[in-house]
Design a protein around this motif. Structure first.
Motif, PDB file in Angstrom:
ATOM      1  N   MET A   1      28.335  -5.054  11.756  1.00  0.00           N
ATOM      2  CA  MET A   1      27.749  -4.535  13.137  1.00  0.00           C
ATOM      3  C   MET A   1      27.150  -5.849  13.789  1.00  0.00           C
ATOM      4  SD  MET A   1      28.587  -1.502  13.074  1.00  0.00           S
ATOM      5  CE  MET A   1      29.952  -0.594  12.113  1.00  0.00           C
ATOM      6  N   SER A   2      26.627  -5.348  14.985  1.00  0.00           N
ATOM      7  CA  SER A   2      25.545  -6.276  15.447  1.00  0.00           C
ATOM      8  C   SER A   2      24.407  -5.898  14.477  1.00  0.00           C
ATOM      9  CB  SER A   2      25.460  -5.434  16.848  1.00  0.00           C
ATOM     10  OG  SER A   2      26.502  -5.666  17.631  1.00  0.00           O
ATOM     11  N   ARG A   3      23.689  -6.975  15.171  1.00  0.00           N
ATOM     12  CA  ARG A   3      22.683  -7.874  14.648  1.00  0.00           C
ATOM     13  C   ARG A   3      21.391  -7.219  15.374  1.00  0.00           C
ATOM     14  NH1 ARG A   3      18.749 -11.950  16.874  1.00  0.00           N
ATOM     15  NH2 ARG A   3      19.464 -12.224  18.613  1.00  0.00           N
ATOM     16  N   VAL A   4      20.029  -6.028  14.363  1.00  0.00           N
ATOM     17  CA  VAL A   4      19.083  -5.328  14.884  1.00  0.00           C
ATOM     18  C   VAL A   4      17.932  -6.955  15.810  1.00  0.00           C
ATOM     19  CG1 VAL A   4      16.977  -5.084  14.625  1.00  0.00           C
ATOM     20  CG2 VAL A   4      18.926  -4.427  13.490  1.00  0.00           C
ATOM     21  N   ARG A   5      17.570  -6.228  16.610  1.00  0.00           N
ATOM     22  CA  ARG A   5      17.204  -7.346  18.447  1.00  0.00           C
ATOM     23  C   ARG A   5      15.942  -7.161  17.854  1.00  0.00           C
ATOM     24  NH1 ARG A   5      20.466  -8.108  23.370  1.00  0.00           N
ATOM     25  NH2 ARG A   5      23.002  -8.634  22.590  1.00  0.00           N
ATOM     26  N   PRO A   6      14.416  -8.045  17.952  1.00  0.00           N
ATOM     27  CA  PRO A   6      13.578  -7.611  18.327  1.00  0.00           C
ATOM     28  C   PRO A   6      13.110  -6.959  19.695  1.00  0.00           C
ATOM     29  CG  PRO A   6      13.557  -9.885  17.467  1.00  0.00           C
ATOM     30  CD  PRO A   6      15.180  -9.409  17.978  1.00  0.00           C
ATOM     31  N   PRO A   7      12.324  -6.192  19.339  1.00  0.00           N
ATOM     32  CA  PRO A   7      11.835  -5.501  20.948  1.00  0.00           C
ATOM     33  C   PRO A   7      11.289  -6.374  22.069  1.00  0.00           C
ATOM     34  CG  PRO A   7       9.867  -4.683  19.522  1.00  0.00           C
ATOM     35  CD  PRO A   7      11.575  -5.647  18.574  1.00  0.00           C
ATOM     36  N   THR A   8      11.529  -6.039  22.683  1.00  0.00           N
ATOM     37  CA  THR A   8      10.645  -6.098  24.751  1.00  0.00           C
ATOM     38  C   THR A   8       9.644  -5.842  25.639  1.00  0.00           C
ATOM     39  OG1 THR A   8      12.839  -5.510  25.663  1.00  0.00           O
ATOM     40  CG2 THR A   8      13.637  -7.768  25.035  1.00  0.00           C
ATOM     41  N   ASN A  50      26.097   2.130  20.569  1.00  0.00           N
ATOM     42  CA  ASN A  50      24.976   0.413  21.532  1.00  0.00           C
ATOM     43  C   ASN A  50      24.456  -0.126  20.509  1.00  0.00           C
ATOM     44  OD1 ASN A  50      26.667   2.278  24.096  1.00  0.00           O
ATOM     45  ND2 ASN A  50      24.586   2.668  23.964  1.00  0.00           N
ATOM     46  N   PRO A  51      25.076  -0.844  19.567  1.00  0.00           N
ATOM     47  CA  PRO A  51      24.332  -1.783  18.489  1.00  0.00           C
ATOM     48  C   PRO A  51      23.940  -2.352  19.288  1.00  0.00           C
ATOM     49  CG  PRO A  51      26.723  -1.015  17.778  1.00  0.00           C
ATOM     50  CD  PRO A  51      26.767  -0.433  19.019  1.00  0.00           C
ATOM     51  N   SER A  52      23.020  -3.322  18.768  1.00  0.00           N
ATOM     52  CA  SER A  52      21.394  -4.182  19.186  1.00  0.00           C
ATOM     53  C   SER A  52      21.285  -4.176  20.813  1.00  0.00           C
ATOM     54  CB  SER A  52      22.802  -5.651  19.381  1.00  0.00           C
ATOM     55  OG  SER A  52      22.765  -5.447  17.870  1.00  0.00           O
ATOM     56  N   GLY A  53      21.900  -2.169  21.548  1.00  0.00           N
ATOM     57  CA  GLY A  53      21.572  -2.495  23.065  1.00  0.00           C
ATOM     58  C   GLY A  53      22.668  -2.131  23.708  1.00  0.00           C
ATOM     59  N   LEU A  54      23.788  -2.846  23.609  1.00  0.00           N
ATOM     60  CA  LEU A  54      23.832  -2.835  24.322  1.00  0.00           C
ATOM     61  C   LEU A  54      25.667  -1.854  24.261  1.00  0.00           C
ATOM     62  CD1 LEU A  54      25.404  -6.373  22.523  1.00  0.00           C
ATOM     63  CD2 LEU A  54      24.114  -6.386  24.319  1.00  0.00           C
ATOM     64  N   LEU A 107      22.667  -1.053   9.389  1.00  0.00           N
ATOM     65  CA  LEU A 107      23.496  -1.243   9.330  1.00  0.00           C
ATOM     66  C   LEU A 107      24.738  -1.244  10.624  1.00  0.00           C
ATOM     67  CD1 LEU A 107      25.916  -1.196   7.318  1.00  0.00           C
ATOM     68  CD2 LEU A 107      25.851   1.253   7.070  1.00  0.00           C
ATOM     69  N   PHE A 108      23.922   0.010  11.096  1.00  0.00           N
ATOM     70  CA  PHE A 108      24.789   0.491  12.788  1.00  0.00           C
ATOM     71  C   PHE A 108      24.172  -0.462  13.361  1.00  0.00           C
ATOM     72  CE2 PHE A 108      26.390   3.308   9.665  1.00  0.00           C
ATOM     73  CZ  PHE A 108      27.572   3.298  10.368  1.00  0.00           C
ATOM     74  N   GLY A 109      23.493  -1.511  14.057  1.00  0.00           N
ATOM     75  CA  GLY A 109      22.549  -2.456  13.786  1.00  0.00           C
ATOM     76  C   GLY A 109      22.044  -1.804  15.237  1.00  0.00           C
ATOM     77  N   GLN A 110      21.280  -0.867  15.435  1.00  0.00           N
ATOM     78  CA  GLN A 110      20.361  -0.080  15.655  1.00  0.00           C
ATOM     79  C   GLN A 110      18.655  -0.755  15.588  1.00  0.00           C
ATOM     80  OE1 GLN A 110      20.706   2.728  17.501  1.00  0.00           O
ATOM     81  NE2 GLN A 110      22.546   1.427  16.859  1.00  0.00           N
ATOM     82  N   ASN A 111      17.745  -0.617  16.536  1.00  0.00           N
ATOM     83  CA  ASN A 111      16.854  -1.333  17.391  1.00  0.00           C
ATOM     84  C   ASN A 111      15.466  -0.695  16.455  1.00  0.00           C
ATOM     85  OD1 ASN A 111      18.157  -4.079  18.469  1.00  0.00           O
ATOM     86  ND2 ASN A 111      17.910  -2.698  20.199  1.00  0.00           N
ATOM     87  N   ALA A 112      15.763   0.669  16.312  1.00  0.00           N
ATOM     88  CA  ALA A 112      14.182   1.648  15.879  1.00  0.00           C
ATOM     89  C   ALA A 112      15.113   2.820  15.490  1.00  0.00           C
ATOM     90  CB  ALA A 112      13.544   1.554  17.194  1.00  0.00           C
TER      91      ALA A 112
END
Length: 128
Positions: A1-8, A50-54, A107-112
């Motif tokens: 899955m997509s990677r988790v991103r730090p919060p902007t 929308n994994p990784s906010g995409l 696992l599902f690329g969620q940020n939070a």
């Protein structure tokens, strides 16, 4: 899955402005629930869209939510929707331990994920 991103800063603001609805119950980050009709001591709000906010196509998001539902097993859950402005996204409000929810969300690329408990402020839990 997509990677988790730090919060902007923009992501933080969006999460805090989001309206998290589980049936008639509406939750907001930082506020105490006004009603708690759930047979659970706490709920974790978790999605797979929308994994990784995409932004992904609706069909892909639907498939991801089905996959998440299967991984949640028999945990008690309720369906909900987060919305802000023109954006909305489904989630599950799950009665499961926060550590398990964090693993699944990553696992599902969620940020939070969002943690809700009766008589306590709703809390945003970043995964990065």
């Amino acid at each position: 899955m997509s990677r988790v991103r730090p919060p902007t800063q923009a992501a933080r603001a969006a999460y805090h402005r989001t309206r998290y609805a589980i049936g008639p119950v509406v939750l907001h980050i930082g506020q105490r629930p006004s009603d708690w009709p759930f047979d659970a001591r706490s709920l974790v709000l978790i999605g797979a869209c929308n994994p990784s906010g995409l932004r992904l196509p609706d069909g892909v998001n639907t498939r991801l939510m089905r996959q998440l539902r299967a991984r949640l097993g028999r945990a008690p859950l309720w369906r909900g929707e987060g919305s802000w402005r023109a954006w909305s996204e489904p989630f599950f409000a799950v009665a499961c331990p926060l550590p398990k929810a964090r693993v699944l969300a990553r696992l599902f690329g969620q940020n939070a994920v969002v943690l809700a408990q009766p008589h306590r402020r709703v809390r945003l839990v970043w995964l990065a």
